[in-house]
Write a protein that holds these residues in place. Structure first.
Motif, PDB file in Angstrom:
ATOM      1  N   TYR A   3       7.075   1.663  -2.097  1.00  0.00           N
ATOM      2  CA  TYR A   3       6.137   0.965  -2.971  1.00  0.00           C
ATOM      3  C   TYR A   3       6.499   1.246  -4.417  1.00  0.00           C
ATOM      4  CZ  TYR A   3       3.120   0.080   1.013  1.00  0.00           C
ATOM      5  OH  TYR A   3       2.624  -0.360   2.210  1.00  0.00           O
ATOM      6  N   GLN A  11       8.780  -5.308 -11.518  1.00  0.00           N
ATOM      7  CA  GLN A  11       8.703  -3.905 -11.116  1.00  0.00           C
ATOM      8  C   GLN A  11       8.903  -3.028 -12.341  1.00  0.00           C
ATOM      9  OE1 GLN A  11      11.015  -2.817  -7.688  1.00  0.00           O
ATOM     10  NE2 GLN A  11      10.976  -0.649  -8.230  1.00  0.00           N
ATOM     11  N   ALA A  15      10.832   3.272  -7.097  1.00  0.00           N
ATOM     12  CA  ALA A  15      10.261   3.135  -5.763  1.00  0.00           C
ATOM     13  C   ALA A  15       9.831   4.509  -5.250  1.00  0.00           C
ATOM     14  CB  ALA A  15      11.281   2.520  -4.818  1.00  0.00           C
ATOM     15  N   GLU A  19       2.300   4.224  -0.825  1.00  0.00           N
ATOM     16  CA  GLU A  19       1.424   3.605  -1.819  1.00  0.00           C
ATOM     17  C   GLU A  19       0.636   4.681  -2.587  1.00  0.00           C
ATOM     18  OE1 GLU A  19      -2.003   0.117  -2.039  1.00  0.00           O
ATOM     19  OE2 GLU A  19      -1.155   0.667  -0.107  1.00  0.00           O
ATOM     20  N   VAL A  22       2.332   6.034  -5.649  1.00  0.00           N
ATOM     21  CA  VAL A  22       2.293   5.153  -6.825  1.00  0.00           C
ATOM     22  C   VAL A  22       0.923   5.214  -7.483  1.00  0.00           C
ATOM     23  CG1 VAL A  22       2.765   2.835  -7.696  1.00  0.00           C
ATOM     24  CG2 VAL A  22       4.019   3.681  -5.720  1.00  0.00           C
ATOM     25  N   GLU A  53      -0.249  -3.975 -10.456  1.00  0.00           N
ATOM     26  CA  GLU A  53      -0.398  -4.018  -9.009  1.00  0.00           C
ATOM     27  C   GLU A  53       0.545  -3.003  -8.378  1.00  0.00           C
ATOM     28  OE1 GLU A  53      -0.675  -8.210  -7.215  1.00  0.00           O
ATOM     29  OE2 GLU A  53       0.677  -8.429  -8.935  1.00  0.00           O
ATOM     30  N   ILE A  54       0.176  -2.537  -7.208  1.00  0.00           N
ATOM     31  CA  ILE A  54       1.060  -1.711  -6.402  1.00  0.00           C
ATOM     32  C   ILE A  54       1.445  -2.561  -5.209  1.00  0.00           C
ATOM     33  CG2 ILE A  54       1.240   0.360  -4.978  1.00  0.00           C
ATOM     34  CD1 ILE A  54      -0.807   1.646  -6.914  1.00  0.00           C
ATOM     35  N   LYS A  55       2.759  -2.744  -5.039  1.00  0.00           N
ATOM     36  CA  LYS A  55       3.234  -3.608  -3.968  1.00  0.00           C
ATOM     37  C   LYS A  55       4.433  -2.972  -3.269  1.00  0.00           C
ATOM     38  CE  LYS A  55       4.044  -7.352  -6.555  1.00  0.00           C
ATOM     39  NZ  LYS A  55       4.225  -8.748  -6.962  1.00  0.00           N
ATOM     40  N   PRO A  56       4.644  -3.379  -2.026  1.00  0.00           N
ATOM     41  CA  PRO A  56       5.863  -2.928  -1.343  1.00  0.00           C
ATOM     42  C   PRO A  56       7.084  -3.487  -2.067  1.00  0.00           C
ATOM     43  CG  PRO A  56       4.402  -4.100   0.180  1.00  0.00           C
ATOM     44  CD  PRO A  56       3.825  -4.227  -1.179  1.00  0.00           C
ATOM     45  N   CYS A  57       8.173  -2.755  -1.994  1.00  0.00           N
ATOM     46  CA  CYS A  57       9.398  -3.199  -2.665  1.00  0.00           C
ATOM     47  C   CYS A  57      10.598  -2.648  -1.920  1.00  0.00           C
ATOM     48  CB  CYS A  57       9.415  -2.724  -4.114  1.00  0.00           C
ATOM     49  SG  CYS A  57       9.563  -0.927  -4.257  1.00  0.00           S
TER      50      CYS A  57
END
Length: 84
Positions: A3, A11, A15, A19, A22, A53-57
Motif C-alpha cells: 500500500y 503515489q 510502498a 495499509e 501507511v 488516499e491510501i490504496k494498494p500499489c
C-alpha cells in the motif's frame, strides 16, 4: 499487496507492506484529521485530509516494502513527536 499514500491519483509515498503502516506514516506527517461523528458511530473518527488516499500499489522495481517499513520505524524513533 503493498500500500502507499496517494494524492490526486499520484503515489506520494514509498510502498509499505500493510495499509496500517501507511496510516502511521500519514499520521506522523499530519495528514490524519478527526471529524465529527455521525449518528451510527460514537465519538470522532479519523480520516485522511482532503485529496489523500491510501490504496494498494505495486512496489517499484527493486523496492522492498518491508525495508521501507523498518526504515520509517527507525526514523520515527529518532525524531521527537509533537502533539498537535
Amino acid at each position: 499487496m503493498p500500500y502507499a499514500l496517494f494524492c490526486n491519483d499520484a503515489q506520494i509515498s514509498k510502498a509499505y507492506p500493510a495499509e496500517a503502516d501507511v496510516w502511521k506514516l500519514a499520521h506522523r506527517s499530519g495528514l490524519v484529521v478527526d471529524v465529527a461523528n455521525d449518528d451510527e458511530r460514537p465519538g470522532p473518527r479519523r480520516v485522511l485530509d482532503n485529496d489523500y488516499e491510501i490504496k494498494p500499489c505495486r512496489a517499484a522495481q527493486g523496492e522492498d516494502p518491508a525495508k521501507n517499513k523498518a526504515d520509517a520505524e527507525q526514523q520515527s524513533r529518532m525524531e521527537p513527536e509533537f502533539n498537535s
